[in-house]
Write a protein that holds these residues in place. Sequence first.
Motif, PDB file in Angstrom:
ATOM      1  N   ALA A 151       4.457  67.947  61.406  1.00  0.00           N
ATOM      2  CA  ALA A 151       5.578  67.378  62.066  1.00  0.00           C
ATOM      3  C   ALA A 151       6.249  68.913  62.367  1.00  0.00           C
ATOM      4  O   ALA A 151       7.037  68.843  63.484  1.00  0.00           O
ATOM      5  CB  ALA A 151       6.755  66.934  61.156  1.00  0.00           C
ATOM      6  N   ALA A 152       6.259  69.987  61.701  1.00  0.00           N
ATOM      7  CA  ALA A 152       6.798  71.141  62.374  1.00  0.00           C
ATOM      8  C   ALA A 152       6.014  71.820  63.552  1.00  0.00           C
ATOM      9  O   ALA A 152       6.723  72.168  64.495  1.00  0.00           O
ATOM     10  CB  ALA A 152       6.758  72.350  61.080  1.00  0.00           C
ATOM     11  N   ALA A 153       4.820  71.577  63.439  1.00  0.00           N
ATOM     12  CA  ALA A 153       4.033  71.957  64.633  1.00  0.00           C
ATOM     13  C   ALA A 153       4.424  71.081  65.873  1.00  0.00           C
ATOM     14  O   ALA A 153       4.568  71.561  66.977  1.00  0.00           O
ATOM     15  CB  ALA A 153       2.372  71.657  64.355  1.00  0.00           C
ATOM     16  N   ARG A 154       4.508  69.839  65.756  1.00  0.00           N
ATOM     17  CA  ARG A 154       4.909  69.000  66.717  1.00  0.00           C
ATOM     18  C   ARG A 154       6.287  69.386  67.429  1.00  0.00           C
ATOM     19  O   ARG A 154       6.296  69.549  68.586  1.00  0.00           O
ATOM     20  CB  ARG A 154       4.987  67.403  66.234  1.00  0.00           C
ATOM     21  N   HIS A 155       7.479  69.589  66.379  1.00  0.00           N
ATOM     22  CA  HIS A 155       8.606  69.982  66.807  1.00  0.00           C
ATOM     23  C   HIS A 155       8.629  71.184  67.738  1.00  0.00           C
ATOM     24  O   HIS A 155       9.106  71.158  68.985  1.00  0.00           O
ATOM     25  CB  HIS A 155       9.240  70.128  65.628  1.00  0.00           C
ATOM     26  N   ALA A 156       7.686  72.491  67.137  1.00  0.00           N
ATOM     27  CA  ALA A 156       7.682  73.695  67.961  1.00  0.00           C
ATOM     28  C   ALA A 156       7.081  73.621  69.222  1.00  0.00           C
ATOM     29  O   ALA A 156       7.508  73.955  70.039  1.00  0.00           O
ATOM     30  CB  ALA A 156       7.055  74.718  66.900  1.00  0.00           C
ATOM     31  N   LEU A 157       5.832  72.878  69.273  1.00  0.00           N
ATOM     32  CA  LEU A 157       5.256  72.780  70.598  1.00  0.00           C
ATOM     33  C   LEU A 157       5.929  71.894  71.607  1.00  0.00           C
ATOM     34  O   LEU A 157       5.966  72.412  72.827  1.00  0.00           O
ATOM     35  CB  LEU A 157       3.713  72.051  70.186  1.00  0.00           C
ATOM     36  N   LEU A 158       6.747  71.072  71.105  1.00  0.00           N
ATOM     37  CA  LEU A 158       7.227  70.152  72.129  1.00  0.00           C
ATOM     38  C   LEU A 158       8.692  71.063  72.544  1.00  0.00           C
ATOM     39  O   LEU A 158       9.080  70.891  73.865  1.00  0.00           O
ATOM     40  CB  LEU A 158       7.388  68.800  71.644  1.00  0.00           C
ATOM     41  N   ALA A 159       9.339  71.528  71.578  1.00  0.00           N
ATOM     42  CA  ALA A 159      10.649  72.173  71.922  1.00  0.00           C
ATOM     43  C   ALA A 159      10.229  73.192  72.842  1.00  0.00           C
ATOM     44  O   ALA A 159      11.082  73.682  73.731  1.00  0.00           O
ATOM     45  CB  ALA A 159      11.105  72.667  70.631  1.00  0.00           C
ATOM     46  N   ALA A 160       9.003  73.834  72.677  1.00  0.00           N
ATOM     47  CA  ALA A 160       8.765  75.064  73.737  1.00  0.00           C
ATOM     48  C   ALA A 160       8.628  74.464  74.937  1.00  0.00           C
ATOM     49  O   ALA A 160       8.649  75.306  76.047  1.00  0.00           O
ATOM     50  CB  ALA A 160       7.403  75.865  73.133  1.00  0.00           C
ATOM     51  N   ARG A 161       8.553  73.226  75.273  1.00  0.00           N
ATOM     52  CA  ARG A 161       8.034  72.567  76.532  1.00  0.00           C
ATOM     53  C   ARG A 161       9.736  71.739  77.016  1.00  0.00           C
ATOM     54  O   ARG A 161       9.307  70.746  77.635  1.00  0.00           O
ATOM     55  CB  ARG A 161       6.986  71.817  76.562  1.00  0.00           C
ATOM     56  N   GLY A 162      10.753  72.160  76.118  1.00  0.00           N
ATOM     57  CA  GLY A 162      11.963  71.603  76.567  1.00  0.00           C
ATOM     58  C   GLY A 162      11.961  70.080  76.042  1.00  0.00           C
ATOM     59  O   GLY A 162      13.030  69.186  76.646  1.00  0.00           O
ATOM     60  N   TRP A 163      11.225  69.755  75.178  1.00  0.00           N
ATOM     61  CA  TRP A 163      11.258  68.339  74.813  1.00  0.00           C
ATOM     62  C   TRP A 163      11.941  68.299  73.270  1.00  0.00           C
ATOM     63  O   TRP A 163      10.934  68.957  72.352  1.00  0.00           O
ATOM     64  CB  TRP A 163       9.998  67.534  74.707  1.00  0.00           C
ATOM     65  N   ASP A 164      13.007  67.198  72.885  1.00  0.00           N
ATOM     66  CA  ASP A 164      13.224  67.530  71.537  1.00  0.00           C
ATOM     67  C   ASP A 164      12.748  65.943  70.977  1.00  0.00           C
ATOM     68  O   ASP A 164      13.205  64.918  70.933  1.00  0.00           O
ATOM     69  CB  ASP A 164      14.961  67.254  71.652  1.00  0.00           C
ATOM     70  N   VAL A 165      11.620  66.191  69.942  1.00  0.00           N
ATOM     71  CA  VAL A 165      10.957  65.095  69.676  1.00  0.00           C
ATOM     72  C   VAL A 165      11.685  64.384  68.764  1.00  0.00           C
ATOM     73  O   VAL A 165      11.814  63.219  68.276  1.00  0.00           O
ATOM     74  CB  VAL A 165       9.282  65.610  68.995  1.00  0.00           C
TER      75      VAL A 165
END
Length: 481
Positions: A151-165
Amino acid sequence: MSRTPDDDLRVLERALAHAKAYLTALPRQPAGVAPDPARLRRRLHRPLAEHGVAAETVLDDLVADTADGLMGSAGGRFFGWVIGGALPAALAADWLTAVWDQNAALHACGPAAAASEEVAGAWLKELLGLPAASSFAFVTGCQMAHVTCLAAARHALLAARGWDVQADGLAGAPQVRILANQDHHGSIERAVGLLGLGRSHVRPLATDDAGRVQAVSLERALAADPAAPAIVVLQAGDIATGAFDDFERLIPIARRYGAWVHVDGAFGLWARTSPRFRSLTLGVEAAQSWATDGHKWLNVPFDSGYAFVADPEAHRAAVSHRAAYLTHAEDARDQIDWNPDWSRRARGFSTYAALRQLGRRGVADLVDRCCAHAQALAHGLAALPGAELVSAPIINQALVAFHDPRIGAAPANHDRMTDAVIAAINASGEAFFSGSTWRGRRVMRVSVCNWRTTAGDVDRAVAAAADAVAAISNSAGSVLA
Ligand SMILES: *Cc1c(COP(=O)(O)O)cnc(C)c1O
């Protein structure tokens, strides 16, 4: 009839007496039982009564009704799956955890529960050689540690692409790819499914004969779509063989592509605590998250798992919650910031107790001893007529197969022989092993994970296997068909 406080204490004394009787008898009890669901149901499935019964009666009945439905997994002759034991201090602290009945959701609900978890978490990071700044969560097991870390990985990877999961979910988000050692444990797939990442997006990474991800396979998979967010799942201790990925080699490759590296170290990460086995885990500290268990090799009673995340902000963002009715601590650790659960058992106490009972040296000794017993057990079994050591212990796991002695026996006959040997050993009660299919053939798994296991237990297990092999071979194939 009203009960007095003394009555309530009596039932605890009864529980203590039952516990002592159980643990004292363990060496004489069968290591495993043949499951008989109908019999257990018959006994336990009383009609739900209108009126309750005395606590002591409840307890006595429970002990009597479950006696032959309890596996001997608390004891030293149980080598099935990967099942740890329970250290005395951890077991006793677990009892007190129930007595104290703290809700470890928040520091405010249980200050001592929060503090012991905070301290035990720091000890674990030190012991396992993980970055001191990592965040952590005490969860039910490695399965939920994967969920928390990913869940942390998903958050960080998508946040880095401008996406707030957290806010917007996954629909429309860049697809996250999961590149995992092809032999990954099924709990990875379950975590991926629960997180909505899609099991079909798990790409197996090819391994060498030793079960280690090949660097070219990782590089190729990443290079195929270099800009896409990727989670790379590596293993510290394969479920079958105990194999370790080459972290020193693989993690830098993953990092070059900005991938998040998650390590499944359910039991194998504990190799890191032993000077003898530490080199198997070189470089693992460079990963972004790690999942491991307390209830396996640390011998904390079920259930106990740990998630560690190198980026605390990603971890907190994926999990934390604030609500008006909660009381949040300014100067202490609120577990709800790191744990996926809300109300929860105060899991820190038993881990704290285990680590204090053992100390650094004790943990390393436990690991070394289990590995030495696994060596003795695997080689003792392999020396039996028709036995084959399919995978020698790297740490505490091994695989053994048994050959059908009849002339012209085919692979399917050998598979049946292996299953028949497992069944016969287990029926003897002298030891318990579980089976598996590995690289297309039936094998007997050997897993030594309990502080109680002694050299005598290993001898008994080998002797039981010798008897099983002899009996089946003498039955001239009637068992094997
Ligand atoms: C046991 C195990 C898991 C699952 O852990 P639980 O504690 O049962 O949730 C995951 N990976 C490996 C390698 C394991 O051995």
